[in-house]
Design a protein around this motif. Structure first.
Motif, PDB file in Angstrom:
ATOM      1  N   ILE A   1       4.762   0.380  -8.530  1.00  0.00           N
ATOM      2  CA  ILE A   1       4.594   0.694  -7.327  1.00  0.00           C
ATOM      3  C   ILE A   1       3.178   0.137  -7.075  1.00  0.00           C
ATOM      4  O   ILE A   1       2.821   0.028  -5.713  1.00  0.00           O
ATOM      5  CB  ILE A   1       4.713   2.301  -7.415  1.00  0.00           C
ATOM      6  CG1 ILE A   1       5.984   2.668  -7.644  1.00  0.00           C
ATOM      7  CG2 ILE A   1       4.310   2.847  -5.963  1.00  0.00           C
ATOM      8  CD1 ILE A   1       6.293   4.129  -7.964  1.00  0.00           C
ATOM      9  N   ALA A   2       2.095   0.417  -7.642  1.00  0.00           N
ATOM     10  CA  ALA A   2       0.893   0.409  -7.324  1.00  0.00           C
ATOM     11  C   ALA A   2       0.322  -1.134  -6.916  1.00  0.00           C
ATOM     12  O   ALA A   2      -0.527  -1.255  -6.041  1.00  0.00           O
ATOM     13  CB  ALA A   2      -0.326   0.766  -8.408  1.00  0.00           C
ATOM     14  N   ALA A   3       0.890  -2.160  -7.817  1.00  0.00           N
ATOM     15  CA  ALA A   3       0.516  -3.485  -7.639  1.00  0.00           C
ATOM     16  C   ALA A   3       0.949  -3.888  -6.337  1.00  0.00           C
ATOM     17  O   ALA A   3      -0.118  -4.683  -5.300  1.00  0.00           O
ATOM     18  CB  ALA A   3       1.091  -4.289  -8.637  1.00  0.00           C
ATOM     19  N   PRO A   4       2.016  -3.743  -5.598  1.00  0.00           N
ATOM     20  CA  PRO A   4       2.371  -4.296  -4.438  1.00  0.00           C
ATOM     21  C   PRO A   4       1.482  -3.692  -3.252  1.00  0.00           C
ATOM     22  O   PRO A   4       1.012  -4.119  -2.269  1.00  0.00           O
ATOM     23  CB  PRO A   4       3.737  -4.097  -3.923  1.00  0.00           C
ATOM     24  CG  PRO A   4       4.439  -3.797  -5.389  1.00  0.00           C
ATOM     25  CD  PRO A   4       3.424  -3.163  -6.286  1.00  0.00           C
ATOM     26  N   ILE A   5       1.151  -2.325  -3.512  1.00  0.00           N
ATOM     27  CA  ILE A   5       0.177  -1.645  -2.419  1.00  0.00           C
ATOM     28  C   ILE A   5      -1.095  -2.040  -2.566  1.00  0.00           C
ATOM     29  O   ILE A   5      -1.694  -2.259  -1.632  1.00  0.00           O
ATOM     30  CB  ILE A   5       0.199  -0.184  -2.780  1.00  0.00           C
ATOM     31  CG1 ILE A   5       1.802   0.557  -2.368  1.00  0.00           C
ATOM     32  CG2 ILE A   5      -0.786   0.846  -2.003  1.00  0.00           C
ATOM     33  CD1 ILE A   5       1.900   1.967  -2.918  1.00  0.00           C
ATOM     34  N   MET A   6      -1.520  -2.501  -3.764  1.00  0.00           N
ATOM     35  CA  MET A   6      -2.969  -2.839  -3.937  1.00  0.00           C
ATOM     36  C   MET A   6      -3.171  -4.456  -3.177  1.00  0.00           C
ATOM     37  O   MET A   6      -4.086  -4.766  -2.711  1.00  0.00           O
ATOM     38  CB  MET A   6      -3.414  -3.009  -5.215  1.00  0.00           C
ATOM     39  CG  MET A   6      -3.502  -1.631  -6.053  1.00  0.00           C
ATOM     40  SD  MET A   6      -4.599  -0.481  -5.145  1.00  0.00           S
ATOM     41  CE  MET A   6      -6.319  -1.239  -5.739  1.00  0.00           C
ATOM     42  N   ALA A   7      -1.931  -5.245  -3.367  1.00  0.00           N
ATOM     43  CA  ALA A   7      -1.742  -6.613  -2.689  1.00  0.00           C
ATOM     44  C   ALA A   7      -2.000  -6.266  -1.215  1.00  0.00           C
ATOM     45  O   ALA A   7      -2.825  -7.186  -0.466  1.00  0.00           O
ATOM     46  CB  ALA A   7      -0.680  -7.433  -3.124  1.00  0.00           C
ATOM     47  N   ILE A   8      -1.232  -5.254  -0.556  1.00  0.00           N
ATOM     48  CA  ILE A   8      -1.404  -5.176   0.918  1.00  0.00           C
ATOM     49  C   ILE A   8      -2.683  -4.465   1.234  1.00  0.00           C
ATOM     50  O   ILE A   8      -3.401  -5.061   2.022  1.00  0.00           O
ATOM     51  CB  ILE A   8      -0.413  -4.066   1.212  1.00  0.00           C
ATOM     52  CG1 ILE A   8       0.881  -4.718   1.057  1.00  0.00           C
ATOM     53  CG2 ILE A   8      -0.453  -3.769   2.847  1.00  0.00           C
ATOM     54  CD1 ILE A   8       2.138  -3.773   1.583  1.00  0.00           C
TER      55      ILE A   8
ATOM     56  N   LEU B   1      -5.562  -5.285  -0.439  1.00  0.00           N
ATOM     57  CA  LEU B   1      -6.490  -6.473  -0.297  1.00  0.00           C
ATOM     58  C   LEU B   1      -6.349  -7.139   1.041  1.00  0.00           C
ATOM     59  O   LEU B   1      -7.439  -7.818   1.502  1.00  0.00           O
ATOM     60  CB  LEU B   1      -6.231  -7.438  -1.506  1.00  0.00           C
ATOM     61  CG  LEU B   1      -7.035  -7.234  -2.702  1.00  0.00           C
ATOM     62  CD1 LEU B   1      -6.140  -8.226  -4.016  1.00  0.00           C
ATOM     63  CD2 LEU B   1      -8.227  -7.528  -2.681  1.00  0.00           C
ATOM     64  N   ILE B   2      -5.304  -7.156   1.579  1.00  0.00           N
ATOM     65  CA  ILE B   2      -5.294  -8.022   2.773  1.00  0.00           C
ATOM     66  C   ILE B   2      -5.765  -7.213   4.106  1.00  0.00           C
ATOM     67  O   ILE B   2      -6.460  -7.840   4.830  1.00  0.00           O
ATOM     68  CB  ILE B   2      -3.784  -8.316   3.223  1.00  0.00           C
ATOM     69  CG1 ILE B   2      -3.279  -9.395   2.319  1.00  0.00           C
ATOM     70  CG2 ILE B   2      -3.552  -9.146   4.492  1.00  0.00           C
ATOM     71  CD1 ILE B   2      -1.854  -9.719   2.256  1.00  0.00           C
ATOM     72  N   ASP B   3      -5.609  -5.963   4.104  1.00  0.00           N
ATOM     73  CA  ASP B   3      -5.922  -5.128   5.147  1.00  0.00           C
ATOM     74  C   ASP B   3      -7.043  -4.566   5.016  1.00  0.00           C
ATOM     75  O   ASP B   3      -7.954  -4.409   5.978  1.00  0.00           O
ATOM     76  CB  ASP B   3      -4.766  -3.958   5.382  1.00  0.00           C
ATOM     77  CG  ASP B   3      -3.392  -4.310   5.736  1.00  0.00           C
ATOM     78  OD1 ASP B   3      -3.222  -5.386   6.188  1.00  0.00           O
ATOM     79  OD2 ASP B   3      -2.554  -3.575   5.374  1.00  0.00           O
ATOM     80  N   GLN B   4      -7.807  -4.176   3.870  1.00  0.00           N
ATOM     81  CA  GLN B   4      -9.035  -3.487   3.899  1.00  0.00           C
ATOM     82  C   GLN B   4     -10.339  -4.390   3.012  1.00  0.00           C
ATOM     83  O   GLN B   4     -11.111  -3.940   3.310  1.00  0.00           O
ATOM     84  CB  GLN B   4      -8.956  -2.278   2.935  1.00  0.00           C
ATOM     85  CG  GLN B   4      -7.916  -1.223   3.770  1.00  0.00           C
ATOM     86  CD  GLN B   4      -7.729   0.091   3.036  1.00  0.00           C
ATOM     87  OE1 GLN B   4      -8.623   0.634   2.427  1.00  0.00           O
ATOM     88  NE2 GLN B   4      -6.588   0.803   3.555  1.00  0.00           N
ATOM     89  N   GLY B   5      -9.903  -5.383   2.511  1.00  0.00           N
ATOM     90  CA  GLY B   5     -10.894  -6.113   1.641  1.00  0.00           C
ATOM     91  C   GLY B   5     -11.212  -5.673   0.342  1.00  0.00           C
ATOM     92  O   GLY B   5     -10.822  -4.802   0.059  1.00  0.00           O
ATOM     93  N   VAL B   6     -11.993  -6.393  -0.203  1.00  0.00           N
ATOM     94  CA  VAL B   6     -12.284  -6.594  -1.538  1.00  0.00           C
ATOM     95  C   VAL B   6     -13.173  -5.015  -1.961  1.00  0.00           C
ATOM     96  O   VAL B   6     -12.913  -4.500  -2.809  1.00  0.00           O
ATOM     97  CB  VAL B   6     -13.215  -7.650  -2.133  1.00  0.00           C
ATOM     98  CG1 VAL B   6     -13.862  -7.493  -3.371  1.00  0.00           C
ATOM     99  CG2 VAL B   6     -12.418  -9.063  -1.762  1.00  0.00           C
ATOM    100  N   ALA B   7     -14.123  -4.534  -1.152  1.00  0.00           N
ATOM    101  CA  ALA B   7     -15.195  -3.533  -1.675  1.00  0.00           C
ATOM    102  C   ALA B   7     -14.076  -2.433  -1.566  1.00  0.00           C
ATOM    103  O   ALA B   7     -14.042  -1.551  -2.584  1.00  0.00           O
ATOM    104  CB  ALA B   7     -16.189  -3.552  -0.548  1.00  0.00           C
TER     105      ALA B   7
END
Length: 256
Positions: free
Chosen positions: A37-44, A46-52
């Motif tokens: 569950i967590a991995a796909p959410i983190m991928a999104i 990364l695209i929407d909110q950035g690295v920091a």
């Protein structure tokens, strides 16, 4: 985004239940403990909110992992003596107390990662272990649907509630182990304490991969391209999960 998250929760419960049907409760738990569950959410994110922002979320998730471990161990231990509502109350109570305490402790990132990596191993050491062979779980269709419905309903309440609270409370709510809460509540009354202990032991095994994913993601994002860091994190989770399963098979092999 909400529907996507709920879909991931449903998929996680479905795959974990199918794995339990085919390979036994422990394998189902191990799959549920992985960052499906967590991995796909983190991928999104990364695209929407950035690295920091994603690094901050990853570190906050790692900081809450010991509370998740306490939840799993508490339910597994209580299952030998109590019914599932009591086990659930004790597990969630322990999770909330530990989560609040961890939120009040300010640790450097390296210490947070170290504690997070050690937590699943400590949980395995304390948890009840299922000594018999891995039996398949004959989950009927109606229970299959109820498991998914309960998990999606719980996830929706947590996600919607998190939006209404301050960040610290939201982070704690989002760290609640949904599959680690729903699956044992169905497993205990139908299959017994031994099967529940096996499920939760598998969940703890899977959380090794969960911890590896977030540790690798946190440090990888500081050193490489986000896409590369995410791939490294996935590889770390898969590698640790395979190593855990190899270790389990080796431990179960009869002596020559």
């Amino acid at each position: 985004m909400l529907l996507f998250k709920l879909g991931l929760v449903a998929l996680s419960v479905m795959l974990s239940t199918l794995a339990a049907r085919r390979f036994g409760h422990r394998v189902g738990g191990a799959l549920a403990g992985m960052p499906m569950i967590a991995a796909p959410i983190m991928a999104i994110l990364l695209i929407d909110q950035g690295v920091a922002q994603v690094r901050a979320i990853a570190l906050a998730t790692l900081a809450c992992l010991p509370a998740t471990i306490l939840h799993i161990v508490t339910f597994a231990k209580a299952a030998a003596r109590f019914t599932w509502p009591v086990c659930l109350a004790l597990a969630l109570g322990g999770f909330l107390v530990a989560g609040v305490a961890l939120a009040a402790v300010q640790m450097p990132p390296w210490a947070v990662c170290l504690v997070a990596v050690a937590s699943p191993a400590a949980g395995l050491w304390h948890a009840a272990h299922h000594s018999g062979p891995p039996a398949r779980a004959g989950v009927p269709r109606i229970e299959f649907g109820l498991r998914i419905a309960a998990a999606v309903g719980m996830a929706a309440a947590i996600i919607l509630g998190a939006d209404a609270f301050p960040p610290a409370v939201s982070g704690l709510l989002l760290a609640v182990p949904i599959t680690g809460t729903v699956l044992p509540c169905f497993t205990l009354p139908r299959y017994g304490a031994a099967a529940t202990a096996s499920l939760m032991t598998g969940f703890l095994q899977g959380l090794h991969g969960f911890a590896a994913f977030f540790v690798a993601l946190y440090w990888g994002l500081a050193a490489m391209h986000p896409a590369a860091a995410f791939c490294v994190a996935l590889a770390a989770a898969l590698g640790v999960a395979l190593a855990m399963q190899a270790g389990v098979r080796l431990a179960q092999r009869p002596p020559a």
